[in-house]
Design a protein around this motif. Sequence first.
Motif, PDB file in Angstrom:
ATOM      1  N   ALA A  28       0.827  -1.212   0.000  1.00  0.00           N
ATOM      2  CA  ALA A  28       0.000   0.000   0.000  1.00  0.00           C
ATOM      3  C   ALA A  28       0.858   1.258   0.000  1.00  0.00           C
ATOM      4  O   ALA A  28       0.569   2.218  -0.733  1.00  0.00           O
ATOM      5  CB  ALA A  28      -0.936  -0.001   1.205  1.00  0.00           C
ATOM      6  N   SER A  29       1.901   1.273   0.803  1.00  0.00           N
ATOM      7  CA  SER A  29       2.733   2.477   0.862  1.00  0.00           C
ATOM      8  C   SER A  29       3.501   2.665  -0.440  1.00  0.00           C
ATOM      9  O   SER A  29       3.715   3.812  -0.876  1.00  0.00           O
ATOM     10  CB  SER A  29       3.696   2.410   2.051  1.00  0.00           C
ATOM     11  N   ASN A  32       1.035   4.097  -2.822  1.00  0.00           N
ATOM     12  CA  ASN A  32       0.779   5.477  -2.410  1.00  0.00           C
ATOM     13  C   ASN A  32       1.904   6.396  -2.881  1.00  0.00           C
ATOM     14  O   ASN A  32       1.654   7.497  -3.384  1.00  0.00           O
ATOM     15  CB  ASN A  32       0.647   5.533  -0.889  1.00  0.00           C
ATOM     16  N   ALA A  33       3.148   5.929  -2.737  1.00  0.00           N
ATOM     17  CA  ALA A  33       4.290   6.737  -3.167  1.00  0.00           C
ATOM     18  C   ALA A  33       4.281   6.937  -4.679  1.00  0.00           C
ATOM     19  O   ALA A  33       4.553   8.038  -5.175  1.00  0.00           O
ATOM     20  CB  ALA A  33       5.595   6.063  -2.732  1.00  0.00           C
ATOM     21  N   ARG A  34       3.939   5.877  -5.427  1.00  0.00           N
ATOM     22  CA  ARG A  34       3.867   6.007  -6.886  1.00  0.00           C
ATOM     23  C   ARG A  34       2.745   6.963  -7.291  1.00  0.00           C
ATOM     24  O   ARG A  34       2.894   7.748  -8.227  1.00  0.00           O
ATOM     25  CB  ARG A  34       3.655   4.641  -7.535  1.00  0.00           C
ATOM     26  N   ARG A  35       1.620   6.877  -6.564  1.00  0.00           N
ATOM     27  CA  ARG A  35       0.521   7.781  -6.880  1.00  0.00           C
ATOM     28  C   ARG A  35       0.935   9.232  -6.663  1.00  0.00           C
ATOM     29  O   ARG A  35       0.663  10.111  -7.502  1.00  0.00           O
ATOM     30  CB  ARG A  35      -0.713   7.471  -6.023  1.00  0.00           C
ATOM     31  N   ARG A  36       1.585   9.508  -5.549  1.00  0.00           N
ATOM     32  CA  ARG A  36       2.019  10.879  -5.280  1.00  0.00           C
ATOM     33  C   ARG A  36       2.957  11.376  -6.378  1.00  0.00           C
ATOM     34  O   ARG A  36       2.853  12.525  -6.827  1.00  0.00           O
ATOM     35  CB  ARG A  36       2.705  10.971  -3.915  1.00  0.00           C
ATOM     36  N   GLU A  37       3.858  10.512  -6.804  1.00  0.00           N
ATOM     37  CA  GLU A  37       4.810  10.901  -7.858  1.00  0.00           C
ATOM     38  C   GLU A  37       4.079  11.157  -9.175  1.00  0.00           C
ATOM     39  O   GLU A  37       4.339  12.150  -9.867  1.00  0.00           O
ATOM     40  CB  GLU A  37       5.862   9.808  -8.033  1.00  0.00           C
ATOM     41  N   THR A  38       3.156  10.263  -9.525  1.00  0.00           N
ATOM     42  CA  THR A  38       2.422  10.411 -10.781  1.00  0.00           C
ATOM     43  C   THR A  38       1.497  11.612 -10.734  1.00  0.00           C
ATOM     44  O   THR A  38       1.389  12.371 -11.705  1.00  0.00           O
ATOM     45  CB  THR A  38       1.613   9.133 -11.079  1.00  0.00           C
ATOM     46  N   TYR A  39       0.811  11.792  -9.597  1.00  0.00           N
ATOM     47  CA  TYR A  39      -0.021  12.983  -9.443  1.00  0.00           C
ATOM     48  C   TYR A  39       0.830  14.247  -9.607  1.00  0.00           C
ATOM     49  O   TYR A  39       0.423  15.212 -10.259  1.00  0.00           O
ATOM     50  CB  TYR A  39      -0.675  12.993  -8.062  1.00  0.00           C
ATOM     51  N   GLY A  40       1.998  14.239  -8.977  1.00  0.00           N
ATOM     52  CA  GLY A  40       2.871  15.411  -9.037  1.00  0.00           C
ATOM     53  C   GLY A  40       3.335  15.730 -10.443  1.00  0.00           C
ATOM     54  O   GLY A  40       3.628  16.889 -10.759  1.00  0.00           O
ATOM     55  N   CYS A 359      -4.138   5.789   3.635  1.00  0.00           N
ATOM     56  CA  CYS A 359      -4.538   5.727   5.038  1.00  0.00           C
ATOM     57  C   CYS A 359      -3.520   4.949   5.870  1.00  0.00           C
ATOM     58  O   CYS A 359      -3.254   3.777   5.613  1.00  0.00           O
ATOM     59  CB  CYS A 359      -5.911   5.057   5.136  1.00  0.00           C
ATOM     60  N   ALA A 360      -2.966   5.605   6.878  1.00  0.00           N
ATOM     61  CA  ALA A 360      -1.947   4.964   7.709  1.00  0.00           C
ATOM     62  C   ALA A 360      -2.509   3.759   8.459  1.00  0.00           C
ATOM     63  O   ALA A 360      -1.827   2.738   8.600  1.00  0.00           O
ATOM     64  CB  ALA A 360      -1.365   5.970   8.694  1.00  0.00           C
ATOM     65  N   ASN A 361      -3.736   3.854   8.939  1.00  0.00           N
ATOM     66  CA  ASN A 361      -4.323   2.718   9.655  1.00  0.00           C
ATOM     67  C   ASN A 361      -4.550   1.542   8.726  1.00  0.00           C
ATOM     68  O   ASN A 361      -4.315   0.382   9.097  1.00  0.00           O
ATOM     69  CB  ASN A 361      -5.643   3.133  10.307  1.00  0.00           C
ATOM     70  N   PHE A 362      -5.006   1.810   7.504  1.00  0.00           N
ATOM     71  CA  PHE A 362      -5.181   0.726   6.544  1.00  0.00           C
ATOM     72  C   PHE A 362      -3.845   0.054   6.256  1.00  0.00           C
ATOM     73  O   PHE A 362      -3.772  -1.169   6.133  1.00  0.00           O
ATOM     74  CB  PHE A 362      -5.790   1.244   5.240  1.00  0.00           C
ATOM     75  N   GLN A 363      -2.795   0.824   6.139  1.00  0.00           N
ATOM     76  CA  GLN A 363      -1.480   0.255   5.840  1.00  0.00           C
ATOM     77  C   GLN A 363      -1.032  -0.736   6.909  1.00  0.00           C
ATOM     78  O   GLN A 363      -0.219  -1.620   6.637  1.00  0.00           O
ATOM     79  CB  GLN A 363      -0.446   1.367   5.708  1.00  0.00           C
ATOM     80  N   SER A 364      -1.563  -0.606   8.105  1.00  0.00           N
ATOM     81  CA  SER A 364      -1.161  -1.504   9.190  1.00  0.00           C
ATOM     82  C   SER A 364      -2.011  -2.761   9.297  1.00  0.00           C
ATOM     83  O   SER A 364      -1.499  -3.813   9.686  1.00  0.00           O
ATOM     84  CB  SER A 364      -1.213  -0.760  10.533  1.00  0.00           C
TER      85      SER A 364
END
Length: 775
Positions: A28-29, A32-40, A359-364
């Motif tokens: 998930a993380s 999430n990191a790829r999404r942030r990069e692609t969004y950016g 979501c940090a809680n989902f990641q756990s």
Amino acid sequence: MAHRTRSERADRIRHLLETEGPAIHAHASASNARRRETYGGTDDLEELRTEARSIKEAAIDRLPELIETVREAVEEHGGTVYVADDAADANAYVADVVNREAVDGADSTTAAASPSVVKSKSMTTEEIDLNDALEADGIDVTETDLGEWVLQIADETPSHIVGPAMHISREEIADLFNERFAPDDPFETATELTRFARDRLGESIEGADVGITGANFVVADSGTIALVTNEGNARKCAVTPDTHVAVAGVEKLIPTLSDLEPFVDIIAKSATGQPISQYVTMLSPPTDSPTLDFDAPDEPITGDGEGAADEPDAAAGTGDPDRDFHLVLLDNGRTDMREDDQLRETLYCIRCGACSNSCANFQSVGGHGFGGETYSGGIATGWEAGVHGQDSAAEFNDLCTGCTNCVDACPVKIDIPWINTVVRDRINRSAEAESYDFLVDGLTPDAESGGLDPRKRFFGNIGTVAKAASATAPVSNWLADADPVRAVLERTLGIDRRRDLPTFQRESLVDWFEERGGTEASSRRAARADSRNGADVDREVVLYPEVYTNYVDVGRGKAAIRTLEALGVPVRVPDLPESGRAALSQGLIATADRQASRLYAALAEDLDAGRDVVVIEPSDLAAMHREYERLLPEESYERLRDGSYEICEYVYGLLENGADPTALSTGTGSEPVAYHSHCQQRTLDLEAPTVAVLERCGYAPETSSAECCGMAGSFGYKREYYELSLDVGERLAGQVEDAETVVASGTSCGDQLETLLGRDVPHPIELLAPGGSRT
């Protein structure tokens, strides 16, 4: 549905943290990191999101009309549209189609075999338990999505909307396949596993009677089914068997083919961080089945050998007469959701899973903890309440802490935290709480129901609790730390005894400010600073003394006052009502509504006078800038939103407009500081001003990348979530633990980091304030 007790929930979460958490977090993380990069890297991202939301809003508005439009389009091509009222209706229809096709295609010279179905990934068919229904009718069902097939073999449910087997490691999949299929040479590598799955599933697809798919989108005016995948199995299921059944919720309808464009562009970016999915298949069935060479699966799919699938006979208005197509549109509560002003937004969801990844809680804990009967992640509360009922949503609703990371991640800008708050409010009103009224006597507002969970009453009215504790400090602090009292608090209110409680100050910030001389003294100090600095600052501030700053961390309030005065700004600190943030966190919307109205009324005169409202706690500012849009009249909301600022944002504005940074406590020019920005400060785009202020004052801030601190207000105090809170917090602590100086902009963030690091973690304003903050 039987609800788990607090102990049972704690045990379940602890089990998931140990067994599924590591794999979920890794996948998930990373997404999430790829999404942030692609969004950016997407210049027109906000335009895409706005356009996609607008299309969904219009489509849901026109839903009855679109259903009739798609019926006409599909029937014109020779297909069939069936609108199913609920799960049982949909399952019965699909089973009938499969059995009828098997009979029609049977060879009379051989014994009849069980009808066979191959399926592509579909959360809608998960929602209605289609596999179980078909198998109960004697039909063989094979999932062809690799993740779904793994789960089918393991007899498990998906843990993520997009990555259903995200919780299972490659080694565990290898062990599962080796045990189930007993190959001559045990599987080890991912290549071996996927090659075996491709060959095995290819055989199933080739011999199936019926192919069943979902649909990412259904174009109403043409009947086009859009399938967006990374494996290509969905289109094989759609075109290889003679019969194709597509099962989709009615919310998947969009008006025209041109409306599909922004969704194809943004869905992969949101789901996996890819610029575009591997396969985007658009079918206006029933179409001729393209020739599939199962001995050469990597070769392109073609129609008649000339490189393209045969198209329907447009002149005749029908497709291939030898193929059969059924579009099953599922209601199953969606019409009621459409008529529900608060849940309606859920129907805009395009099932990308970005809310889960962010979501940090989902990641756990993944979807087996943060999810209901079918759906998982932030948006799951709306879906579960709408299609399965509030009882299903109640099992995980409190895992949403309202951090709002998911709002920025969502490609159609759904206010997911608000949906969670609304459902929480409804659960509160329908629940029968265990009675500990003697502990929370006087905390139930008139607007709330009497049967409210005592813990929600307690945390939702924490301002009343804090005022009483401050008035009786230090005795209240001593009592709260006593073992017998902690045992009672844990048993009755579920406050984990391992968590340190706040230390209430006898003198509140409001009282300290008045003892210091109040507004007149502050004006004199600001005028002297103005004269020394040579600045001409014509501003006046009302500092909002929210609960924590007023009664617990009074030091950061003092620091804010000294900082503003040193920059030539006089300060007022009136005794103001609560913002409603605490009430919203517990789903007490009526209480929050009343508190928001009272706070606005108390600030109206200051806003009229042109004074700026400055807030230290980001969650209270977020309430004013986000939730108040739903709680106040439009004009009132806009006045308060436009006239309120976060403290470091405000200081940044002063420095940008000529205030002298040397009036503050400054560093050496390269002094490193680890800085963690509160979740809601980030989603309000207020991290950057704090970084800029620290840099202007001679510090070298390094920001954390962790999504959340894990404390999230009252969340980290609750017994069943204690281990989860620490698991999330430890990811943050690991990023900053080597720094000599650590600052955090949120109450919860500082408390969590102080617990995990074992040292003081001040607010950034305390680092900047001249003369210290504790006197």
